[in-house]
Design a protein around this motif. Structure first.
Motif, PDB file in Angstrom:
ATOM      1  N   VAL A 148     -20.750  30.881  -5.302  1.00 15.34           N
ATOM      2  CA  VAL A 148     -21.016  32.205  -5.836  1.00 15.34           C
ATOM      3  C   VAL A 148     -19.694  32.967  -5.861  1.00 15.34           C
ATOM      4  O   VAL A 148     -18.919  32.924  -4.904  1.00 15.34           O
ATOM      5  CB  VAL A 148     -22.084  32.948  -4.995  1.00 15.34           C
ATOM      6  N   PHE A 149     -19.432  33.647  -6.973  1.00 12.67           N
ATOM      7  CA  PHE A 149     -18.204  34.410  -7.160  1.00 12.67           C
ATOM      8  C   PHE A 149     -18.550  35.896  -7.234  1.00 12.67           C
ATOM      9  O   PHE A 149     -19.383  36.305  -8.047  1.00 12.67           O
ATOM     10  CB  PHE A 149     -17.489  33.978  -8.441  1.00 12.67           C
ATOM     11  N   GLU A 150     -17.933  36.683  -6.383  1.00 14.13           N
ATOM     12  CA  GLU A 150     -18.087  38.135  -6.441  1.00 14.13           C
ATOM     13  C   GLU A 150     -16.942  38.702  -7.275  1.00 14.13           C
ATOM     14  O   GLU A 150     -15.770  38.441  -6.992  1.00 14.13           O
ATOM     15  CB  GLU A 150     -18.089  38.750  -5.043  1.00 14.13           C
ATOM     16  N   ILE A 151     -17.291  39.469  -8.286  1.00 11.79           N
ATOM     17  CA  ILE A 151     -16.310  39.969  -9.252  1.00 11.79           C
ATOM     18  C   ILE A 151     -16.305  41.495  -9.202  1.00 11.79           C
ATOM     19  O   ILE A 151     -17.371  42.128  -9.188  1.00 11.79           O
ATOM     20  CB  ILE A 151     -16.637  39.484 -10.671  1.00 11.79           C
ATOM     21  N   GLN A 152     -15.122  42.074  -9.185  1.00 14.25           N
ATOM     22  CA  GLN A 152     -14.961  43.520  -9.223  1.00 14.25           C
ATOM     23  C   GLN A 152     -14.114  43.914 -10.422  1.00 14.25           C
ATOM     24  O   GLN A 152     -13.124  43.246 -10.733  1.00 14.25           O
ATOM     25  CB  GLN A 152     -14.308  44.039  -7.937  1.00 14.25           C
TER      26      GLN A 152
END
Length: 478
Positions: free
Chosen positions: A138-142
């Motif tokens: 899972v990739f958290e993107i901001q």
């Protein structure tokens, strides 16, 4: 009474039999040493040494005892202990590998701008997947706007990652990308059932900058987005960039003054709610300063309707013709596409007309058809379905060459012809006798050609068995 006696042995002094060739232990095998033994050392070679506990077990297995009859239970206990101690290092190795923290920080992150779709497109890779061919991650993107500290969006993207895979992801911006500098960063966490908890996030990648203003010239005023396509009833955001901060700029939607919100020293944004369809040529939005006005055209599409009255029929058992009511025109230059899909045969065809589509009947004796009609435009899809038997969808062509013979005051012989529908199908033909605008006699037969005696005007129509009637073929005779 005889007794079985064993002689004590000192383990280091015993001779040990060679290990069987099928017994190998992992390179990382390690178990706590037995009391009094030295710490185990891990060999990195292809044939690692046994841990002390396992080595002791094999030594016990190969002890030389007095040549007397041994107890079976004692021998079984020794073998069981040796087997369990052999498995223990392997389980320890597996646990160490799966629980080992993996430095899986996203790498080679790049950001590009798609102005036509107002999207940021991200591309990156993840290295160091040496222990696994693939992992669920899972990739958290901001995403930030104007400066990196002003985060406007945070979200997750989950996927299965393989070694050396290049990953892609896109984000659509409500504010035209030309009106603000954007920054993007991400971090990742393994979300795979094979990796035990707790799981930890990696470090954040460095911020990547996306600046669409680099491609702009030195014009004093810009309005975005250009030639925006929107659906009726939706919201749209328009912005302008002014190079002259002292200029007093006013903006209008179809000559109606519109008020916006200042986002930056040179950027203003306007949120247009529930946009309406005005004309096919688009809706005008423009801004006026001291110089030449600048503006954009919003192309508004009516909402695509679901096809109505969808039905299919055949006249010859060779071609099925499906028809429907497409509803109101969306008002776009590019018309919606219509696709006909048949689920039993897994075949589909792109329809050439917006209200009709032909389907060729194959010779594979398929009787049941399950059609799905899909209407699609830039914004959405609509679909309807129909299930029917081919024979029940027969709609014969109207009879022709209706001709009276031997007409007298009390009777007449009628002849007519019908178009063949093939497959040796019988037709149900109906003849009606009308007088003074009313049906005074009617009869039905199952023959392709028939003769009737009449004294009044007659009407005739034909149909296949259990099918719909065709249009009446009307002729008048006196």
């Amino acid at each position: 009474m005889s007794r079985f006696v064993t002689t004590p042995h000192v383990l280091p002094a015993l001779s040990v039999k060679p290990l069987p060739s099928f017994i190998t232990l992992p390179a990382a095998a390690a178990v706590p040493p037995l009391p009094g033994s030295k710490p185990a050392s891990v060999s990195q070679g292809p044939r690692p040494e046994l841990a002390p506990a396992a080595l002791a077990a094999f030594r016990l297995f190969s002890l030389s005892v007095l040549p007397r009859k041994q107890e079976p239970m004692a021998l079984f206990a020794v073998l069981q202990t040796a087997f369990l101690l052999t498995l223990l290092p392997l389980r320890t190795y597996q646990s160490e590998v799966l629980s080992e923290p993996l430095p899986l920080t996203p790498e080679a992150l790049s950001v590009s701008i798609n102005s036509a779709k107002q999207c940021l497109h991200l591309q990156w890779t993840v290295h160091n997947l040496d222990y696994h061919h693939e992992l669920k991650m899972v990739f958290e993107i901001q995403i930030s706007r104007f400066k990196a500290s002003d985060v406007i969006w945070t979200g997750n993207y989950s996927t299965t990652v393989t070694q050396n895979q290049v990953l892609h992801w896109s984000w659509e911006s409500e504010l035209p990308l030309e009106c603000a500098i954007h920054f993007v960063r991400m971090r990742t966490m393994v979300d795979d059932a094979r990796i035990p908890v707790p799981r930890f996030w990696s470090n954040w990648s460095s911020w990547k900058k996306a600046d669409a203003q680099n491609s702009l010239g030195d014009h004093p005023l810009y309005v975005f987005p250009k030639d925006k396509l929107v659906e009726e009833g939706s919201d749209v955001t328009i912005c302008y960039i002014s190079r002259n901060h002292q200029d007093n700029i006013s903006c209008y939607l179809e000559d109606v003054l519109t008020f916006g919100k200042q986002l930056d020293q040179s950027v203003w944004a306007f949120e247009l709610k529930n946009i309406s369809f005005l004309r096919k040529t688009g809706t005008n939005f423009y801004c006026q300063g001291q110089g030449v006005p600048e503006g954009v055209v919003l192309f508004v599409s009516k909402v695509l309707e679901e096809p109505k009255n969808f039905s299919c029929e055949t006249r010859d058992l060779k071609t099925l013709t499906c028809t429907w009511d497409p509803g109101d025109d969306t008002g776009l230059i590019q018309l919606p596409s219509y696709t006909l899909f048949e689920s039993f045969s897994r075949k589909k065809t792109l329809c050439k007309h917006r209200n009709r589509c032909d389907w060729q009947v194959t010779q594979d004796s398929q009787e049941m058809y399950n059609f799905t009609l899909v209407a699609e435009n830039y914004f959405r899809k609509r679909s309807v379905s129909i299930l029917f038997n081919l024979i029940h969808g027969v709609h014969p062509v109207a009879p022709y060459n209706l001709f009276p013979k031997n007409v007298s005051a009390t009777n007449a012989t009628m002849t007519w012809k019908v178009h063949s529908i093939g497959n040796n199908s019988a037709l149900l033909c109906q003849l009606q006798l009308l007088g003074e605008g009313k049906v005074i006699q009617g009869s039905s037969v199952y023959k392709v050609q028939e003769y009737y005696s009449t004294t009044k005007r007659n009407e005739k129509r034909c149909a296949g068995r259990s099918t719909s009637w065709n249009q009446d073929c009307r002729e008048k005779y006196q």
